[in-house]
Design a protein around this motif. Structure first.
Motif, PDB file in Angstrom:
ATOM      1  N   TYR A  74       9.664  -4.567  -2.185  1.00 43.92           N
ATOM      2  CA  TYR A  74       8.995  -5.626  -2.924  1.00 43.92           C
ATOM      3  C   TYR A  74       8.279  -5.089  -4.159  1.00 43.92           C
ATOM      4  O   TYR A  74       7.960  -5.857  -5.072  1.00 43.92           O
ATOM      5  CB  TYR A  74       8.011  -6.357  -2.011  1.00 43.92           C
ATOM      6  CG  TYR A  74       8.703  -7.136  -0.908  1.00 43.92           C
ATOM      7  CD1 TYR A  74       9.547  -8.193  -1.213  1.00 43.92           C
ATOM      8  CD2 TYR A  74       8.517  -6.800   0.424  1.00 43.92           C
ATOM      9  CE1 TYR A  74      10.195  -8.894  -0.209  1.00 43.92           C
ATOM     10  CE2 TYR A  74       9.155  -7.498   1.437  1.00 43.92           C
ATOM     11  CZ  TYR A  74       9.996  -8.536   1.110  1.00 43.92           C
ATOM     12  OH  TYR A  74      10.638  -9.234   2.103  1.00 43.92           O
ATOM     13  N   ALA A  75       8.049  -3.777  -4.200  1.00 43.89           N
ATOM     14  CA  ALA A  75       7.422  -3.185  -5.386  1.00 43.89           C
ATOM     15  C   ALA A  75       8.325  -3.300  -6.609  1.00 43.89           C
ATOM     16  O   ALA A  75       7.868  -3.170  -7.743  1.00 43.89           O
ATOM     17  CB  ALA A  75       7.074  -1.723  -5.114  1.00 43.89           C
ATOM     18  N   LEU A  82       1.455  -7.345  -3.737  1.00 39.86           N
ATOM     19  CA  LEU A  82       1.676  -6.477  -2.585  1.00 39.86           C
ATOM     20  C   LEU A  82       0.471  -6.424  -1.655  1.00 39.86           C
ATOM     21  O   LEU A  82       0.590  -5.982  -0.505  1.00 39.86           O
ATOM     22  CB  LEU A  82       2.028  -5.065  -3.050  1.00 39.86           C
ATOM     23  CG  LEU A  82       3.339  -4.923  -3.831  1.00 39.86           C
ATOM     24  CD1 LEU A  82       3.559  -3.478  -4.242  1.00 39.86           C
ATOM     25  CD2 LEU A  82       4.522  -5.427  -3.010  1.00 39.86           C
ATOM     26  N   ASP A  83      -0.679  -6.860  -2.135  1.00 41.09           N
ATOM     27  CA  ASP A  83      -1.879  -6.884  -1.292  1.00 41.09           C
ATOM     28  C   ASP A  83      -1.971  -8.154  -0.466  1.00 41.09           C
ATOM     29  O   ASP A  83      -2.960  -8.380   0.242  1.00 41.09           O
ATOM     30  CB  ASP A  83      -3.140  -6.746  -2.150  1.00 41.09           C
ATOM     31  CG  ASP A  83      -3.272  -7.859  -3.182  1.00 41.09           C
ATOM     32  OD1 ASP A  83      -2.238  -8.429  -3.581  1.00 41.09           O
ATOM     33  OD2 ASP A  83      -4.416  -8.144  -3.595  1.00 41.09           O
ATOM     34  N   ALA A 106       3.129  -5.571   1.829  1.00 42.38           N
ATOM     35  CA  ALA A 106       3.376  -4.187   1.398  1.00 42.38           C
ATOM     36  C   ALA A 106       3.988  -3.324   2.494  1.00 42.38           C
ATOM     37  O   ALA A 106       4.846  -2.483   2.229  1.00 42.38           O
ATOM     38  CB  ALA A 106       2.075  -3.555   0.910  1.00 42.38           C
TER      39      ALA A 106
END
Length: 214
Positions: A74-75, A82-83, A106
């Protein structure tokens, strides 16, 4: 009332067996990974299902047990938070055995997982997941972690301030209806402060909390 008495079979849990109260059953399955259980209206039916290994009843959970999500980076999508936590619900039938969960975007870590519970729907599960996440963060004093959902219906219910299901209360779905009423009550007396975001399935693929029943 005696006519509403339920018996519970636990096929996969801390101590598999037949239980004559929800409290005893819940102690065996709550928080247990891959728990499989079902309620029955008679002790004879419950015992017969347990002795037969619950093959027919377990068929409805087949997709849950065999499904494994592909690992997604997902990055690679800079627009994804992502948090955040992602929530989703699933139901084997409509209505039918329902469950919902929240997953860290994440890491894929499962933050909470409730069910399966008899007599729910996808919409109810997705709404309960949203309220569960919001209430969990409120209890922790965390007002910044975003919550992703891919459910337009659950998000609409959240904006409305209460659920809008057509499912009627029965002895079988009592646990689901109780959770739904508690969720509506929480929302009536609390404000959701955390950012609630729509997961873009078309661009990002299935939401990280997806159960893979599509």
């Amino acid at each position: 009332m005696a006519g509403n008495r339920r018996f519970y079979v636990v096929w996969e849990g801390r101590e598999p067996g037949v239980y004559d109260s929800w409290e005893e059953c819940e102690a065996q399955v709550n928080g247990y990974p891959g728990a499989k259980y079902k309620s029955f209206s008679s002790q004879a039916d419950a015992v017969a299902a347990f002795r037969g290994d619950g093959r027919q009843e377990l068929e409805i959970f087949k997709a849950i047990g065999s499904y494994r999500r592909d690992i997604v980076n997902y990055a690679a999508f800079p627009e994804i938070r992502l948090d955040a936590i992602a929530v989703d619900g699933a139901c084997a039938k409509n209505p039918g055995p329902m469950e919902y969960r929240g997953v860290a975007v994440a890491t894929g870590e499962e933050i909470f997982h409730i069910g399966p519970l008899e007599g729910g729907t996808n919409n109810i599960g997705e709404y309960l997941a949203l309220i569960h996440a919001a209430a969990l963060f409120a209890k922790r004093g965390d007002h910044s972690t975003p919550i992703y959902s891919d459910s337009r219906t659950a998000l609409a219910w959240l904006r409305r301030g209460h659920s809008n299901t057509t499912v009627k209360p029965t002895a079988e779905n009592a646990r689901v209806i109780d959770l739904l009423r508690r969720a509506d009550n929480w929302l009536a007396h609390n404000r959701v402060i955390n950012p609630v975001l729509k997961w873009n399935t078309e661009l990002w693929g299935e939401i990280p909390a997806d159960f893979g029943r599509k």
